[in-house]
Motif scaffolding. Structure first.
Motif, mmCIF file in Angstrom:
data_model
loop_
_atom_site.group_PDB
_atom_site.id
_atom_site.type_symbol
_atom_site.label_atom_id
_atom_site.label_comp_id
_atom_site.label_asym_id
_atom_site.label_seq_id
_atom_site.Cartn_x
_atom_site.Cartn_y
_atom_site.Cartn_z
ATOM 1 N N UNK A 192 0.842 -1.193 0.000
ATOM 2 C CA UNK A 192 0.000 0.000 0.000
ATOM 3 C C UNK A 192 0.879 1.245 0.000
ATOM 4 N N UNK A 193 0.416 2.331 -0.609
ATOM 5 C CA UNK A 193 1.171 3.587 -0.534
ATOM 6 C C UNK A 193 1.069 4.177 0.865
ATOM 7 N N UNK A 194 1.959 5.082 1.227
ATOM 8 C CA UNK A 194 1.888 5.693 2.561
ATOM 9 C C UNK A 194 0.639 6.549 2.721
ATOM 10 N N UNK A 195 0.200 6.676 3.954
ATOM 11 C CA UNK A 195 -0.983 7.483 4.264
ATOM 12 C C UNK A 195 -0.565 8.946 4.327
ATOM 13 N N UNK A 196 -1.325 9.813 3.683
ATOM 14 C CA UNK A 196 -0.980 11.229 3.657
ATOM 15 C C UNK A 196 -1.298 11.885 4.994
ATOM 16 N N UNK A 197 -0.540 12.929 5.306
ATOM 17 C CA UNK A 197 -0.755 13.656 6.554
ATOM 18 C C UNK A 197 -2.100 14.374 6.546
ATOM 19 N N UNK A 198 -2.519 14.845 5.386
ATOM 20 C CA UNK A 198 -3.813 15.526 5.283
ATOM 21 C C UNK A 198 -4.965 14.580 5.599
ATOM 22 N N UNK A 199 -4.863 13.344 5.118
ATOM 23 C CA UNK A 199 -5.921 12.368 5.379
ATOM 24 C C UNK A 199 -6.030 12.072 6.873
ATOM 25 N N UNK A 200 -4.891 11.934 7.541
ATOM 26 C CA UNK A 200 -4.916 11.669 8.983
ATOM 27 C C UNK A 200 -5.510 12.857 9.729
ATOM 28 N N UNK A 201 -5.144 14.065 9.308
ATOM 29 C CA UNK A 201 -5.671 15.266 9.965
ATOM 30 C C UNK A 201 -7.186 15.351 9.794
ATOM 31 N N UNK A 202 -7.656 15.107 8.587
ATOM 32 C CA UNK A 202 -9.097 15.157 8.352
ATOM 33 C C UNK A 202 -9.819 14.069 9.133
ATOM 34 N N UNK A 203 -9.223 12.905 9.205
ATOM 35 C CA UNK A 203 -9.863 11.784 9.887
ATOM 36 C C UNK A 203 -9.954 12.008 11.393
ATOM 37 N N UNK A 204 -8.968 12.691 11.953
ATOM 38 C CA UNK A 204 -8.917 12.869 13.405
ATOM 39 C C UNK A 204 -9.579 14.169 13.839
ATOM 40 N N UNK A 205 -9.296 15.254 13.135
ATOM 41 C CA UNK A 205 -9.684 16.578 13.614
ATOM 42 C C UNK A 205 -11.091 16.976 13.196
ATOM 43 N N UNK A 206 -11.496 16.641 11.986
ATOM 44 C CA UNK A 206 -12.807 17.082 11.489
ATOM 45 C C UNK A 206 -13.959 16.605 12.376
ATOM 46 N N UNK A 207 -13.996 15.342 12.813
ATOM 47 C CA UNK A 207 -15.096 14.947 13.714
ATOM 48 C C UNK A 207 -15.120 15.750 15.015
ATOM 49 N N UNK A 208 -13.930 16.076 15.539
ATOM 50 C CA UNK A 208 -13.880 16.861 16.774
ATOM 51 C C UNK A 208 -14.417 18.271 16.534
ATOM 52 N N UNK A 209 -14.002 18.878 15.428
ATOM 53 C CA UNK A 209 -14.489 20.221 15.118
ATOM 54 C C UNK A 209 -15.991 20.223 14.881
ATOM 55 N N UNK A 210 -16.481 19.199 14.230
ATOM 56 C CA UNK A 210 -17.923 19.106 14.000
ATOM 57 C C UNK A 210 -18.673 18.999 15.330
ATOM 58 N N UNK A 211 -18.126 18.211 16.252
ATOM 59 C CA UNK A 211 -18.759 18.091 17.560
ATOM 60 C C UNK A 211 -18.723 19.389 18.340
ATOM 61 N N UNK A 212 -17.616 20.150 18.218
ATOM 62 C CA UNK A 212 -17.518 21.435 18.911
ATOM 63 C C UNK A 212 -18.564 22.409 18.387
ATOM 64 N N UNK A 213 -18.725 22.449 17.064
ATOM 65 C CA UNK A 213 -19.700 23.369 16.476
ATOM 66 C C UNK A 213 -21.124 22.993 16.887
ATOM 67 N N UNK A 214 -21.423 21.706 16.904
ATOM 68 C CA UNK A 214 -22.781 21.263 17.255
ATOM 69 C C UNK A 214 -23.089 21.540 18.720
ATOM 70 N N UNK A 215 -22.108 21.279 19.592
ATOM 71 C CA UNK A 215 -22.347 21.434 21.027
ATOM 72 C C UNK A 215 -22.172 22.862 21.520
ATOM 73 N N UNK A 216 -21.594 23.730 20.683
ATOM 74 C CA UNK A 216 -21.339 25.096 21.141
ATOM 75 C C UNK A 216 -22.634 25.832 21.469
#
Length: 352
Positions: A192-216
């Motif tokens: 398999x090719x290496x996993x991109x840093x952008x993909x890891x960031x989106x996978x980890x951070x986006x759900x957290x940001x979405x939860x912050x916006x919803x719960x704010x």
């Protein structure tokens, strides 16, 4: 026509983008005057593609040969030393030769910081962390002048070396060791090719940001204070996510970095240490395709020759203190007798 006339014609042709004519005229110059450094630079420039485009193996090698002529004629040409070092390490993959090249620069310009930074960068790529830290510490110990654009790179390398040295040295991947555990990690991830840093960031951070916006709205309510509080939480989440992503990126893609180090080792030494199965893998081809064209062509030649690594092989590094002899810091070791023991001491004056 004189050498200068041919040189002016070469410059005009190069300015017009006619590299073939520039080479013809420049070679006429060096035939009449082999010590014409400016003509050799025209030859070096003409063999390189403009706008930073990748060069093939033949063109990069010819440009490097011209650069060697220039620095032999005028060792003060730091710009040509830099070009030669970049061609050796980046375009041709000759990292060990690049270390010696940058050490030669220190003989002619001991106060320059660039050779030490480039040597440290090469050692980081080869996994020589202790030796690389010594190069950076030399800059700090000698209180050398560091350009503003180089401060970030120096501190980044120093942090990399310090964190790597604190770890277990047995974990460092050494491509010249056939039974190193790093090879097993490469084989497990080579399909398999290496996993991109952008993909890891989106996978980890986006759900957290979405939860912050919803719960704010539910927790902080509305208004300017709630907006500021939510913005601060989002900012902290992004910063924490970036740091976490970098650590995850290095951990997940460690087999890819190990394979890259093995490929750099092969390109630097000319010896083949990577198995045929790995060379035909997705991960290997992914890394190879992102290397310069000259690097790829040279690597393919190494693969075809398939020269095995000799037994009891050891990595030989240049003498990083060789320039001190030119500065007078290294004595010959011959002790000189005091002047009063000299057999040719002056005779006492006689009174008249």
């Amino acid at each position: 026509m004189s050498a200068e006339d041919h040189y002016l014609d070469a410059l005009e042709a190069l300015d017009n983008g006619n590299k073939e004519e520039a080479l013809i005229q420049a070679y006429k110059v060096v035939k009449l005057d082999p010590e014409h450094a400016d003509a050799w630079q025209v030859i070096s420039d003409s063999h390189l593609n403009p706008n930073g485009q990748a060069d093939n193996l033949i063109e990069a090698s010819k440009s490097l040969s011209a650069v060697k002529k220039i620095v032999n004629l005028d060792p003060s040409r730091i710009d040509m030393w830099v070009r030669g070092g970049r061609l050796l390490a980046d375009e041709l993959g000759l990292m060990i030769d690049a270390l010696e090249w940058w050490q030669e620069v220190r003989h002619h310009a001991p106060g320059e910081v660039t050779p030490l930074i480039e040597q440290a960068t090469i050692m980081a790529d080869l996994g020589l962390y202790e030796e690389g830290r010594e190069r950076i510490e030399t800059i700090l110990n000698e209180n050398m002048d560091v350009a503003t654009s180089q401060y970030g790179r120096v501190h980044q390398l120093l942090g990399l070396f310090n964190s790597a040295i604190q770890q277990d040295q047995n974990q460092y991947f050494k491509p010249w060791e056939k039974r190193h555990p790093g090879w097993l990690a490469i084989e497990s991830k080579m399909r398999k090719p290496p996993v991109s840093e952008t993909f890891i960031f989106m996978l980890v951070t986006v759900p957290i940001l979405f939860g912050v916006v919803v719960l704010s709205n539910m927790l902080a309510g509305e208004g300017f204070t709630a907006f500021c509080l939510t913005s601060i939480v989002i900012f902290v989440a992004v910063i924490a996510g970036m740091r976490f992503t970098k650590n995850m990126f290095r951990s997940i893609n460690r087999p890819a970095f190990n394979l890259l180090r093995a490929m750099n080792f092969e390109s630097s030494t000319g010896y083949s240490v990577i198995s045929e199965e790995i060379k035909t893998s997705v991960l290997y081809m992914y890394i190879l395709q992102r290397k310069p064209i000259a690097w790829q062509e040279r690597m393919l030649l190494i693969v075809e020759e398939d020269t095995a690594l000799p037994k009891n092989w050891k990595l030989e590094l240049p003498d990083f203190e060789s320039h001190l002899d030119d500065l007078g810091y290294i004595e010959d070791g011959d002790e000189q007798s005091p002047f009063w023991e000299n057999s040719e001491a002056a005779e006492p004056l006689e009174e008249e």
